[in-house]
Design a protein around this motif. Structure first.
Motif, PDB file in Angstrom:
ATOM      1  N   LEU A  19       0.845  -1.189   0.000  1.00 11.58           N
ATOM      2  CA  LEU A  19       0.000   0.000   0.000  1.00 11.58           C
ATOM      3  C   LEU A  19       0.881   1.239   0.000  1.00 11.58           C
ATOM      4  O   LEU A  19       1.948   1.252   0.616  1.00 11.58           O
ATOM      5  N   SER A  20       0.400   2.261  -0.695  1.00 19.42           N
ATOM      6  CA  SER A  20       1.127   3.509  -0.728  1.00 19.42           C
ATOM      7  C   SER A  20       0.178   4.658  -0.424  1.00 19.42           C
ATOM      8  O   SER A  20      -0.997   4.613  -0.782  1.00 19.42           O
ATOM      9  N   CYS A  21       0.699   5.660   0.248  1.00 19.65           N
ATOM     10  CA  CYS A  21      -0.101   6.829   0.601  1.00 19.65           C
ATOM     11  C   CYS A  21       0.699   8.083   0.250  1.00 19.65           C
ATOM     12  O   CYS A  21       1.853   8.221   0.671  1.00 19.65           O
ATOM     13  N   ALA A  22       0.076   8.962  -0.500  1.00 23.30           N
ATOM     14  CA  ALA A  22       0.710  10.218  -0.880  1.00 23.30           C
ATOM     15  C   ALA A  22       0.024  11.369  -0.167  1.00 23.30           C
ATOM     16  O   ALA A  22      -1.210  11.493  -0.223  1.00 23.30           O
ATOM     17  N   ALA A  23       0.811  12.204   0.482  1.00 22.39           N
ATOM     18  CA  ALA A  23       0.279  13.383   1.174  1.00 22.39           C
ATOM     19  C   ALA A  23       0.468  14.613   0.300  1.00 22.39           C
ATOM     20  O   ALA A  23       1.553  14.828  -0.252  1.00 22.39           O
ATOM     21  N   SER A  24      -0.570  15.396   0.182  1.00 25.45           N
ATOM     22  CA  SER A  24      -0.494  16.607  -0.626  1.00 25.45           C
ATOM     23  C   SER A  24      -1.136  17.765   0.129  1.00 25.45           C
ATOM     24  O   SER A  24      -1.856  17.571   1.097  1.00 25.45           O
ATOM     25  N   GLY A  25      -0.859  18.968  -0.333  1.00 23.47           N
ATOM     26  CA  GLY A  25      -1.477  20.145   0.253  1.00 23.47           C
ATOM     27  C   GLY A  25      -0.610  20.863   1.261  1.00 23.47           C
ATOM     28  O   GLY A  25      -1.038  21.869   1.824  1.00 23.47           O
ATOM     29  N   SER A  26       0.578  20.356   1.494  1.00 28.95           N
ATOM     30  CA  SER A  26       1.495  21.031   2.405  1.00 28.95           C
ATOM     31  C   SER A  26       2.930  20.762   1.967  1.00 28.95           C
ATOM     32  O   SER A  26       3.239  19.668   1.502  1.00 28.95           O
ATOM     33  N   GLN A  63       3.034  -7.705  13.480  1.00 30.04           N
ATOM     34  CA  GLN A  63       4.467  -7.652  13.792  1.00 30.04           C
ATOM     35  C   GLN A  63       5.203  -8.785  13.087  1.00 30.04           C
ATOM     36  O   GLN A  63       4.798  -9.949  13.150  1.00 30.04           O
ATOM     37  N   GLY A  64       6.270  -8.429  12.385  1.00 28.60           N
ATOM     38  CA  GLY A  64       7.073  -9.419  11.694  1.00 28.60           C
ATOM     39  C   GLY A  64       6.601  -9.743  10.291  1.00 28.60           C
ATOM     40  O   GLY A  64       7.315 -10.409   9.536  1.00 28.60           O
ATOM     41  N   ARG A  65       5.419  -9.287   9.930  1.00 24.64           N
ATOM     42  CA  ARG A  65       4.894  -9.562   8.583  1.00 24.64           C
ATOM     43  C   ARG A  65       4.769  -8.283   7.751  1.00 24.64           C
ATOM     44  O   ARG A  65       4.915  -8.323   6.532  1.00 24.64           O
ATOM     45  N   PHE A  66       4.473  -7.188   8.412  1.00 22.11           N
ATOM     46  CA  PHE A  66       4.289  -5.911   7.730  1.00 22.11           C
ATOM     47  C   PHE A  66       5.465  -4.990   8.037  1.00 22.11           C
ATOM     48  O   PHE A  66       6.041  -5.038   9.130  1.00 22.11           O
ATOM     49  N   THR A  67       5.766  -4.117   7.070  1.00 17.70           N
ATOM     50  CA  THR A  67       6.823  -3.124   7.247  1.00 17.70           C
ATOM     51  C   THR A  67       6.332  -1.773   6.753  1.00 17.70           C
ATOM     52  O   THR A  67       5.887  -1.665   5.615  1.00 17.70           O
ATOM     53  N   ILE A  68       6.447  -0.780   7.596  1.00 17.55           N
ATOM     54  CA  ILE A  68       6.069   0.579   7.219  1.00 17.55           C
ATOM     55  C   ILE A  68       7.332   1.367   6.887  1.00 17.55           C
ATOM     56  O   ILE A  68       8.382   1.176   7.520  1.00 17.55           O
ATOM     57  N   VAL A  77       4.123   7.447   2.341  1.00 18.91           N
ATOM     58  CA  VAL A  77       4.312   6.409   3.352  1.00 18.91           C
ATOM     59  C   VAL A  77       3.742   5.110   2.800  1.00 18.91           C
ATOM     60  O   VAL A  77       2.644   5.089   2.244  1.00 18.91           O
ATOM     61  N   ASP A  78       4.523   4.061   2.879  1.00 18.66           N
ATOM     62  CA  ASP A  78       4.160   2.778   2.308  1.00 18.66           C
ATOM     63  C   ASP A  78       3.990   1.717   3.390  1.00 18.66           C
ATOM     64  O   ASP A  78       4.578   1.816   4.472  1.00 18.66           O
TER      65      ASP A  78
END
Length: 119
Positions: A19-26, A63-68, A77-78
């Protein structure tokens, strides 16, 4: 600030999604960022969160399966999700915390992206 999440979809158990998240507006990207999820019929729960410097926390079930991770130059942020289980099925939300520390609370929520894990 607006948060746009992408990358959800259908995957078999044991598979991976990013998953990916893009922040905009600042022009600033100092706040802690994170991912929450809401499984069907259940309350929202923390998946993972990360500070600008890279300090991360995870929910017990991932925990241990996902990585941010985050890219402070691209304002993204992915969430890399591996070894997915049917119980990971949920709507995933990208969030921006109210401050730079993880002890603050999420103040801005993205629109959510659905992840479905089939058994």
């Amino acid at each position: 600030v607006q948060l746009q999440a992408s990358g959800g979809g259908l995957v078999q158990a044991g598979g991976s999604l990013r998953l990916s998240c893009a922040a905009s507006g600042s022009s600033l990207f100092f706040n802690a960022m994170g991912w929450y999820r809401q499984p069907p019929g259940k309350e929202r729960e923390l998946v993972a969160a990360i500070t600008r410097s890279g300090t991360a926390v995870y929910g017990d079930s991932v925990q241990g399966r996902f990585t941010i991770s985050r890219d402070n130059t691209k304002h993204t942020v992915d969430l890399q999700m591996n070894s997915l289980k049917p119980e990971d099925t949920a709507v995933y939300y990208c969030v921006r915390y109210a401050g730079t520390l993880l002890k603050t609370t999420p103040s801005i929520w993205g629109q959510g992206t659905l992840v479905t894990v089939s058994s």
